[in-house]
Write an enzyme that holds these catalytic residues in place. Structure first.
Site, PDB file in Angstrom:
ATOM      1  N   HIS A 135       2.430  -1.132 -15.409  1.00 23.75           N
ATOM      2  CA  HIS A 135       1.956   0.252 -15.388  1.00 23.75           C
ATOM      3  C   HIS A 135       2.785   1.129 -14.454  1.00 23.75           C
ATOM      4  O   HIS A 135       3.523   0.644 -13.615  1.00 23.75           O
ATOM      5  CB  HIS A 135       0.474   0.334 -14.998  1.00 23.75           C
TER       6      HIS A 135
ATOM      7  N   HIS B  62       3.782   4.470  -7.469  1.00 23.78           N
ATOM      8  CA  HIS B  62       4.507   3.206  -7.649  1.00 23.78           C
ATOM      9  C   HIS B  62       4.571   2.869  -9.131  1.00 23.78           C
ATOM     10  O   HIS B  62       3.914   3.500  -9.949  1.00 23.78           O
ATOM     11  CB  HIS B  62       3.839   2.061  -6.885  1.00 23.78           C
TER      12      HIS B  62
ATOM     13  N   GLU C 213       4.932  -2.632  -7.348  1.00 21.35           N
ATOM     14  CA  GLU C 213       3.833  -3.595  -7.313  1.00 21.35           C
ATOM     15  C   GLU C 213       4.204  -4.749  -8.237  1.00 21.35           C
ATOM     16  O   GLU C 213       4.820  -4.549  -9.292  1.00 21.35           O
ATOM     17  CB  GLU C 213       2.551  -2.909  -7.816  1.00 21.35           C
TER      18      GLU C 213
END
Ligand code: CO
Length: 134
Positions: free
Chosen positions: A7, A79, A130
């Site tokens: 994502h 992020h 991440e």
């Protein structure tokens, strides 16, 4: 090992307003909001065929993203997240290669109970990354 894109994450000052805007302007439907107490965020996902858009707002003043909102009151990209087969093994490999994996070493989890970790932006071309285990 990195296996895909999970994502892109956007911090927003008002989650309900953000999901309403994406619906109205782009026809994008967000799932019901969820709270991640460990990370201090309330978030909602827009699920696309090949990846998700993650919308986040802070749930407490000491949330890591509260500071981001102080610097960027209108919100912004925070992020992006890569899928990995094994968070611990990937973090070890990256650390051995000189990348800084953030946190105190305690396991971190997303709202789906999946293991996550973050890599310092300076060690990924300026972007906070991440890692999410699938
Ligand atoms: Co994320």
């Amino acid at each position: 090992m990195i296996t895909g894109l999970s994502h892109v994450s956007i911090v927003v000052p008002d989650l309900a307003a953000a999901t309403a805007k994406l619906k109205r302007m782009y026809g994008l439907e967000a799932e019901a909001p969820q709270v991640n107490e460990q990370q201090g965020v309330r978030l909602a996902y827009v699920v696309l065929p090949n990846a998700r858009i993650e919308l986040m707002e802070p749930t407490r003043p000491d949330s890591p993203i509260a500071k981001f909102l102080e610097r960027n009151p209108a919100g912004g990209i925070h992020h992006f997240c890569l899928n990995v087969d094994d968070v611990d093994a990937t973090a070890q490999e990256l650390t051995a290669g000189g990348a800084r994996v953030l946190g105190d070493g305690a396991p971190q989890y997303n709202v789906h109970g999946e293991r996550i970790a973050f890599v310092h932006p300076r060690d990924f071309l300026g972007a906070l990354v991440e890692l999410e285990q699938h």
